[in-house]
Design a protein around this motif. Structure first.
Motif, PDB file in Angstrom:
ATOM      1  N   ASP A   1     -20.998  72.850  38.317  1.00 28.12           N
ATOM      2  CA  ASP A   1     -22.345  73.142  37.828  1.00 28.12           C
ATOM      3  C   ASP A   1     -23.177  71.854  37.898  1.00 28.12           C
ATOM      4  O   ASP A   1     -22.680  70.816  38.354  1.00 28.12           O
ATOM      5  N   GLU A   2     -24.427  71.920  37.448  1.00 25.99           N
ATOM      6  CA  GLU A   2     -25.313  70.758  37.573  1.00 25.99           C
ATOM      7  C   GLU A   2     -24.887  69.569  36.727  1.00 25.99           C
ATOM      8  O   GLU A   2     -25.362  68.452  36.928  1.00 25.99           O
ATOM      9  N   GLU A   3     -23.971  69.785  35.797  1.00 29.07           N
ATOM     10  CA  GLU A   3     -23.452  68.690  34.972  1.00 29.07           C
ATOM     11  C   GLU A   3     -22.235  68.025  35.612  1.00 29.07           C
ATOM     12  O   GLU A   3     -21.727  67.036  35.086  1.00 29.07           O
ATOM     13  N   GLY A   4     -21.746  68.605  36.712  1.00 28.97           N
ATOM     14  CA  GLY A   4     -20.559  68.062  37.360  1.00 28.97           C
ATOM     15  C   GLY A   4     -19.262  68.619  36.806  1.00 28.97           C
ATOM     16  O   GLY A   4     -18.189  68.090  37.063  1.00 28.97           O
ATOM     17  N   THR A   5     -19.357  69.711  36.063  1.00 23.96           N
ATOM     18  CA  THR A   5     -18.180  70.362  35.493  1.00 23.96           C
ATOM     19  C   THR A   5     -17.702  71.456  36.438  1.00 23.96           C
ATOM     20  O   THR A   5     -18.497  72.310  36.850  1.00 23.96           O
ATOM     21  N   PRO A   6     -16.407  71.442  36.808  1.00 22.97           N
ATOM     22  CA  PRO A   6     -15.900  72.507  37.675  1.00 22.97           C
ATOM     23  C   PRO A   6     -16.136  73.887  37.063  1.00 22.97           C
ATOM     24  O   PRO A   6     -15.955  74.079  35.857  1.00 22.97           O
ATOM     25  N   VAL A   7     -16.562  74.846  37.889  1.00 21.71           N
ATOM     26  CA  VAL A   7     -16.845  76.190  37.383  1.00 21.71           C
ATOM     27  C   VAL A   7     -15.610  77.080  37.368  1.00 21.71           C
ATOM     28  O   VAL A   7     -15.588  78.078  36.654  1.00 21.71           O
ATOM     29  N   MET A   8     -14.597  76.725  38.137  1.00 24.13           N
ATOM     30  CA  MET A   8     -13.358  77.518  38.144  1.00 24.13           C
ATOM     31  C   MET A   8     -12.322  76.803  37.284  1.00 24.13           C
ATOM     32  O   MET A   8     -11.582  75.947  37.757  1.00 24.13           O
ATOM     33  N   LYS A   9     -12.319  77.177  36.013  1.00 23.93           N
ATOM     34  CA  LYS A   9     -11.366  76.590  35.078  1.00 23.93           C
ATOM     35  C   LYS A   9     -10.958  77.653  34.081  1.00 23.93           C
ATOM     36  O   LYS A   9     -11.571  78.713  34.008  1.00 23.93           O
ATOM     37  N   ASP A  10      -9.924  77.378  33.337  1.00 26.85           N
ATOM     38  CA  ASP A  10      -9.443  78.303  32.310  1.00 26.85           C
ATOM     39  C   ASP A  10      -9.179  79.693  32.873  1.00 26.85           C
ATOM     40  O   ASP A  10      -9.517  80.705  32.268  1.00 26.85           O
TER      41      ASP A  10
END
Length: 90
Positions: free
Chosen positions: A59-68
């Motif tokens: 996402d725009e924060e640099g957090t992976p979107v495919m997690k959990d």
């Protein structure tokens, strides 16, 4: 220093299904081992490509979107792989 860049999935079938283009973020450059894993990956090794993409689609924060345990729908994931591959090839 790598920077986060926005890529847009605007394939006609994706836009028709979701009603708009889909944006995601990734680093503008990748370590050589990641780049080579993407380059050598093939249709027969989908699991390996998904594992690599988990760290590259953010996402725009640099957090992976495919997690959990969350994964993107197949067509969206394939479109993202294509966009990242083209982006890294430049």
């Amino acid at each position: 220093k790598p920077k986060l860049v926005k890529l847009t999935v605007d394939d006609q079938d994706i836009v028709e299904k979701y009603g708009e283009p889909l944006d995601f973020y990734t680093w503008d450059r990748q370590p050589m081992d990641v780049f080579l894993n993407i380059a050598k990956g093939g249709v027969e090794d989908v699991g390996a490509i998904v594992n690599v993409m988990k760290d590259l689609i953010m996402d725009e924060e640099g957090t992976p979107v495919m997690k959990d345990g969350m994964v993107l729908p197949g067509p969206v994931l394939i479109a993202c792989v294509n966009k990242i591959t083209v982006s890294l090839g430049k």
